[in-house]
Write a protein that holds these residues in place. Structure first.
Motif, PDB file in Angstrom:
ATOM      1  N   PRO A 116      31.626  62.410  48.695  1.00  0.00           N
ATOM      2  CA  PRO A 116      30.604  61.739  47.876  1.00  0.00           C
ATOM      3  C   PRO A 116      31.248  61.190  46.602  1.00  0.00           C
ATOM      4  O   PRO A 116      32.172  61.796  46.053  1.00  0.00           O
ATOM      5  CB  PRO A 116      29.615  62.860  47.532  1.00  0.00           C
ATOM      6  N   ILE A 117      30.778  60.054  46.147  1.00  0.00           N
ATOM      7  CA  ILE A 117      31.263  59.453  44.903  1.00  0.00           C
ATOM      8  C   ILE A 117      30.122  59.525  43.890  1.00  0.00           C
ATOM      9  O   ILE A 117      28.980  59.191  44.210  1.00  0.00           O
ATOM     10  CB  ILE A 117      31.667  57.974  45.108  1.00  0.00           C
ATOM     11  N   ARG A 118      30.442  59.958  42.691  1.00  0.00           N
ATOM     12  CA  ARG A 118      29.460  59.947  41.614  1.00  0.00           C
ATOM     13  C   ARG A 118      29.736  58.751  40.714  1.00  0.00           C
ATOM     14  O   ARG A 118      30.869  58.531  40.294  1.00  0.00           O
ATOM     15  CB  ARG A 118      29.552  61.223  40.774  1.00  0.00           C
ATOM     16  N   LEU A 119      28.682  57.997  40.417  1.00  0.00           N
ATOM     17  CA  LEU A 119      28.748  56.936  39.421  1.00  0.00           C
ATOM     18  C   LEU A 119      28.153  57.525  38.149  1.00  0.00           C
ATOM     19  O   LEU A 119      27.002  57.963  38.151  1.00  0.00           O
ATOM     20  CB  LEU A 119      27.952  55.714  39.858  1.00  0.00           C
ATOM     21  N   TYR A 120      28.941  57.550  37.068  1.00  0.00           N
ATOM     22  CA  TYR A 120      28.530  58.197  35.829  1.00  0.00           C
ATOM     23  C   TYR A 120      28.110  57.169  34.779  1.00  0.00           C
ATOM     24  O   TYR A 120      28.700  56.101  34.663  1.00  0.00           O
ATOM     25  CB  TYR A 120      29.677  59.019  35.251  1.00  0.00           C
ATOM     26  N   ALA A 171      35.238  60.803  42.937  1.00  0.00           N
ATOM     27  CA  ALA A 171      34.882  61.509  44.167  1.00  0.00           C
ATOM     28  C   ALA A 171      34.640  62.976  43.857  1.00  0.00           C
ATOM     29  O   ALA A 171      35.254  63.544  42.962  1.00  0.00           O
ATOM     30  CB  ALA A 171      36.001  61.383  45.209  1.00  0.00           C
ATOM     31  N   VAL A 172      33.703  63.567  44.590  1.00  0.00           N
ATOM     32  CA  VAL A 172      33.418  64.979  44.438  1.00  0.00           C
ATOM     33  C   VAL A 172      34.193  65.716  45.509  1.00  0.00           C
ATOM     34  O   VAL A 172      33.894  65.598  46.695  1.00  0.00           O
ATOM     35  CB  VAL A 172      31.906  65.263  44.576  1.00  0.00           C
ATOM     36  N   LYS A 173      35.217  66.439  45.097  1.00  0.00           N
ATOM     37  CA  LYS A 173      36.070  67.174  46.047  1.00  0.00           C
ATOM     38  C   LYS A 173      35.416  68.509  46.380  1.00  0.00           C
ATOM     39  O   LYS A 173      34.825  69.135  45.499  1.00  0.00           O
ATOM     40  CB  LYS A 173      37.454  67.421  45.450  1.00  0.00           C
ATOM     41  N   PRO A 174      35.549  68.954  47.637  1.00  0.00           N
ATOM     42  CA  PRO A 174      34.971  70.254  47.983  1.00  0.00           C
ATOM     43  C   PRO A 174      35.669  71.377  47.212  1.00  0.00           C
ATOM     44  O   PRO A 174      36.858  71.297  46.912  1.00  0.00           O
ATOM     45  CB  PRO A 174      35.230  70.395  49.483  1.00  0.00           C
ATOM     46  N   SER A 175      34.905  72.399  46.891  1.00  0.00           N
ATOM     47  CA  SER A 175      35.447  73.532  46.115  1.00  0.00           C
ATOM     48  C   SER A 175      36.269  74.437  46.989  1.00  0.00           C
ATOM     49  O   SER A 175      36.017  74.681  48.097  1.00  0.00           O
ATOM     50  CB  SER A 175      34.334  74.339  45.495  1.00  0.00           C
TER      51      SER A 175
END
Length: 175
Positions: A116-120, A171-175
């Motif tokens: 997932p990509i976050r737009l801030y 991008a939101v990397k998995p933890s």
């Protein structure tokens, strides 16, 4: 549970709709048309193509966004006015691109990555944000359809827009 074929058909219809503006206007009173694809036929039977259950969803096909580019951002809706981004799936300050012209100018986006990509709203991946899911595209960030989150992850709005506010993305990397 939907079948693999139905999921693949849905993805293909969405890509067709997004890239060729072939969305029908049935059931919609807006000038831009509805969200349902029109005039799309799906081949059934032994010749039909389907991805195996273990396959990763394909990248989104948008004319000038290479499938190898993890993120494509655009200054206009419908993926027009592409912003040339540095390589990678994270950039902390859009003010640094094109003498600041890319800051607060994003109106559509493509996420070809598997994350997932976050737009801030703020630089350095801060402030409110929306999420663009993997292998998807958003053709119009003016639409009041996005879940907008506060920086702490709490929901700010369930039906907000995010047009012309993006200052960074990652991008939101998995933890």
């Amino acid at each position: 549970m939907p079948s693999t074929r139905n999921i693949v058909t849905g993805i293909a219809a969405m890509a067709f709709c997004l890239t060729l503006s072939a969305c029908g206007s049935q059931g919609s009173d807006s000038a831009g048309g509805g969200n349902e694809p029109s005039n799309i036929s799906v081949k059934d039977g032994p010749d039909a193509t389907a991805l195996p259950e273990s396959s990763v969803a394909p990248a989104v096909l948008v004319d000038d966004c290479a499938l190898t580019e993890p993120v494509c951002l655009y200054t206009n809706v419908d993926h027009k006015g592409k912003i040339d981004l540095p390589e990678g799936d994270c950039f902390a300050d859009l003010r640094l691109l094109f003498l600041g012209a890319a800051n607060d100018a994003v109106s559509s986006a493509v996420n070809n990555s598997s994350e997932p990509i976050r737009l801030y709203e703020s630089t350095n991946n801060g402030g409110r944000y929306i999420v663009i899911e993997p292998h998807s595209a958003q053709a119009d960030l003016r639409a009041k359809i996005f879940t907008v989150f506060h920086g702490n992850g709490e929901i700010a709005s369930n039906s907000g827009e995010f047009n012309d506010v993006t200052s960074s993305y990652c991008a939101v990397k998995p933890s």
